[in-house]
Design a protein around this motif. Structure first.
Motif, short mmCIF file in Angstrom:
data_model
loop_
_atom_site.label_atom_id
_atom_site.label_comp_id
_atom_site.label_asym_id
_atom_site.label_seq_id
_atom_site.Cartn_x
_atom_site.Cartn_y
_atom_site.Cartn_z
N THR A 146 -62.71 43.57 44.21
CA THR A 146 -63.41 42.94 45.32
C THR A 146 -64.83 42.52 44.93
O THR A 146 -65.30 41.44 45.32
CB THR A 146 -63.43 43.86 46.56
OG1 THR A 146 -63.94 43.14 47.67
CG2 THR A 146 -64.25 45.09 46.35
N THR A 147 -65.53 43.34 44.13
CA THR A 147 -66.88 42.96 43.73
C THR A 147 -66.86 41.84 42.69
O THR A 147 -67.72 40.95 42.72
CB THR A 147 -67.65 44.16 43.17
OG1 THR A 147 -66.89 44.81 42.14
CG2 THR A 147 -67.97 45.16 44.25
N SER A 148 -65.91 41.86 41.77
CA SER A 148 -65.82 40.77 40.80
C SER A 148 -65.45 39.46 41.48
O SER A 148 -65.92 38.38 41.10
CB SER A 148 -64.82 41.10 39.69
OG SER A 148 -63.51 41.28 40.19
N THR A 149 -64.62 39.54 42.54
CA THR A 149 -64.29 38.34 43.31
C THR A 149 -65.53 37.83 44.05
O THR A 149 -65.81 36.62 44.06
CB THR A 149 -63.17 38.63 44.33
OG1 THR A 149 -62.01 39.10 43.64
CG2 THR A 149 -62.81 37.37 45.12
N GLY A 150 -66.29 38.74 44.64
CA GLY A 150 -67.53 38.34 45.30
C GLY A 150 -68.52 37.75 44.33
O GLY A 150 -69.20 36.76 44.64
N TYR A 151 -68.63 38.34 43.15
CA TYR A 151 -69.51 37.80 42.12
C TYR A 151 -69.07 36.41 41.68
O TYR A 151 -69.90 35.51 41.48
CB TYR A 151 -69.51 38.73 40.90
CG TYR A 151 -70.75 39.56 40.78
CD1 TYR A 151 -71.89 39.08 40.16
CD2 TYR A 151 -70.78 40.86 41.28
CE1 TYR A 151 -73.03 39.85 40.04
CE2 TYR A 151 -71.92 41.65 41.17
CZ TYR A 151 -73.04 41.13 40.55
OH TYR A 151 -74.17 41.90 40.44
N ALA A 152 -67.76 36.23 41.53
CA ALA A 152 -67.25 34.92 41.11
C ALA A 152 -67.59 33.85 42.14
O ALA A 152 -68.00 32.74 41.79
CB ALA A 152 -65.74 35.00 40.90
N TRP A 228 -56.01 39.77 39.43
CA TRP A 228 -57.17 39.20 40.12
C TRP A 228 -58.47 39.72 39.53
O TRP A 228 -59.44 38.96 39.38
CB TRP A 228 -57.10 39.55 41.61
CG TRP A 228 -56.35 38.53 42.41
CD1 TRP A 228 -55.01 38.53 42.70
CD2 TRP A 228 -56.88 37.36 43.02
NE1 TRP A 228 -54.67 37.43 43.45
CE2 TRP A 228 -55.79 36.70 43.67
CE3 TRP A 228 -58.15 36.80 43.11
CZ2 TRP A 228 -55.97 35.50 44.38
CZ3 TRP A 228 -58.33 35.62 43.81
CH2 TRP A 228 -57.24 34.98 44.43
N CYS A 229 -58.52 41.00 39.22
CA CYS A 229 -59.73 41.59 38.65
C CYS A 229 -60.05 40.94 37.31
O CYS A 229 -61.20 40.56 37.05
CB CYS A 229 -59.55 43.10 38.49
SG CYS A 229 -61.02 43.96 37.90
N ALA A 230 -59.05 40.80 36.45
CA ALA A 230 -59.27 40.19 35.14
C ALA A 230 -59.72 38.74 35.27
O ALA A 230 -60.64 38.29 34.56
CB ALA A 230 -57.99 40.28 34.31
N ALA A 231 -59.09 38.00 36.19
CA ALA A 231 -59.42 36.58 36.35
C ALA A 231 -60.85 36.39 36.87
O ALA A 231 -61.63 35.60 36.33
CB ALA A 231 -58.41 35.92 37.28
N THR A 232 -61.20 37.12 37.93
CA THR A 232 -62.54 36.95 38.51
C THR A 232 -63.62 37.53 37.62
O THR A 232 -64.74 37.00 37.55
CB THR A 232 -62.60 37.59 39.91
OG1 THR A 232 -62.17 38.97 39.83
CG2 THR A 232 -61.70 36.86 40.89
N PHE A 233 -63.30 38.61 36.92
CA PHE A 233 -64.26 39.19 35.98
C PHE A 233 -64.53 38.20 34.85
O PHE A 233 -65.68 38.04 34.40
CB PHE A 233 -63.72 40.51 35.43
CG PHE A 233 -64.76 41.34 34.73
CD1 PHE A 233 -65.03 41.17 33.39
CD2 PHE A 233 -65.46 42.32 35.42
CE1 PHE A 233 -65.98 41.93 32.74
CE2 PHE A 233 -66.41 43.11 34.78
CZ PHE A 233 -66.68 42.91 33.44
N THR A 234 -63.49 37.51 34.40
CA THR A 234 -63.65 36.53 33.34
C THR A 234 -64.52 35.36 33.79
O THR A 234 -65.41 34.91 33.06
CB THR A 234 -62.27 36.00 32.89
OG1 THR A 234 -61.49 37.10 32.40
CG2 THR A 234 -62.42 34.95 31.81
N VAL A 235 -64.27 34.88 35.02
CA VAL A 235 -65.07 33.77 35.55
C VAL A 235 -66.54 34.16 35.62
O VAL A 235 -67.43 33.42 35.16
CB VAL A 235 -64.56 33.35 36.95
CG1 VAL A 235 -65.53 32.38 37.60
CG2 VAL A 235 -63.19 32.71 36.84
N THR A 236 -66.81 35.33 36.16
CA THR A 236 -68.19 35.79 36.29
C THR A 236 -68.82 36.01 34.92
O THR A 236 -69.98 35.66 34.69
CB THR A 236 -68.24 37.11 37.09
OG1 THR A 236 -67.61 36.92 38.35
CG2 THR A 236 -69.68 37.53 37.31
#
Length: 244
Positions: A146-152, A228-236
């Motif tokens: 959820t935080t990596s998605t928010g960061y992204a 989802w965590c891996a994808a959004t963490f990568t974007v950020t």
């Protein structure tokens, strides 16, 4: 400077920078959880044990989700505007360490609210929850996702748009996500959307580790959250490590 030392110093820096804000956020998260557990049942003239258990196990999930999808985008967007994010990028530290340190601070903010939600639900409804040992990795995975998605969201969108989307997500999470009610109550098209979004999976891993005797836990929601965590963490990570 070692990675571990950078990580510890960044946690201290973020904590001191937000020392007046963090206690307020902890209180707000606790009150939010209290409102869900105690306030939602007032909407129903009578409530059955199954619905009670859904509310009790949904409150911690909603607390975790709203922190990452609502508070994080707003705070990160503000950091972009005031220049503190750019300042961080000038420091001689791995930039992903900043992300991990910030996530640790958010975890510290949201955990008291989660614990409070569980305790108040057990007291309010006289529940005897069967906690699974997987509750710790489940909470960590939800927080990371959820935080990596928010960061992204905050990293790739302008501040105004990121803040607007975060407000829309509040309504979507509270009213149209199967966190306090079973997913079979949703229209077919909305259930299909939730099958690929991480919100329902977040509720399932929290619910399954709090009351596994009623809500069986499977590998599928963990796998979806990991993607989802891996994808959004990568974007950020790409945005934070990008030069210029």
């Amino acid at each position: 400077m070692s990675v571990l030392r950078s990580y510890v110093l960044l946690i201290a820096w973020q904590t001191l920078r937000n020392k007046t804000f963090l206690p307020l956020m902890i209180v707000v998260q606790a009150l939010f959880a209290f409102g869900i557990v105690v306030g939602y049942p007032l909407l129903f003239p009578s409530i059955d044990p199954f619905t009670i258990l859904f509310l009790a196990t949904g409150a911690p999930a909603i607390t975790l989700i709203t922190m990452g999808l609502v508070a994080v985008p707003q705070i990160v967007s503000q950091a972009k505007t005031e220049g503190s994010l750019d300042y961080m990028r000038t420091l001689p530290i791995p930039r992903l360490v900043y992300l991990l340190a910030d996530m640790t601070v958010w975890l510290g903010i949201v955990l008291p609210g989660v614990v409070f939600a569980i305790l108040i639900a057990a007291w309010r409804f006289g529940l005897h929850l069967e906690l699974s040992p997987l509750i710790v990795p489940a909470i960590l995975l939800v927080v990371l996702t959820t935080t990596s998605t928010g960061y992204a969201l905050a990293s790739v969108l302008p501040q105004t748009l990121a803040n607007l989307i975060s407000q829309v997500l509040v309504v979507f999470v509270l009213m149209f996500s199967p966190l306090n009610f079973p997913p079979d109550r949703l229209p077919g098209w909305l259930a299909s959307i939730h099958a690929v979004l991480p919100i329902q999976a977040m509720g399932e891993v929290i619910r399954g580790t709090l009351a596994g005797n009623v809500f069986p836990l499977t590998v599928a929601p963990f796998a979806l959250l990991a993607v989802w965590c891996a994808a959004t963490f990568t974007v950020t990570g790409i945005v934070l490590t990008r030069r210029g």
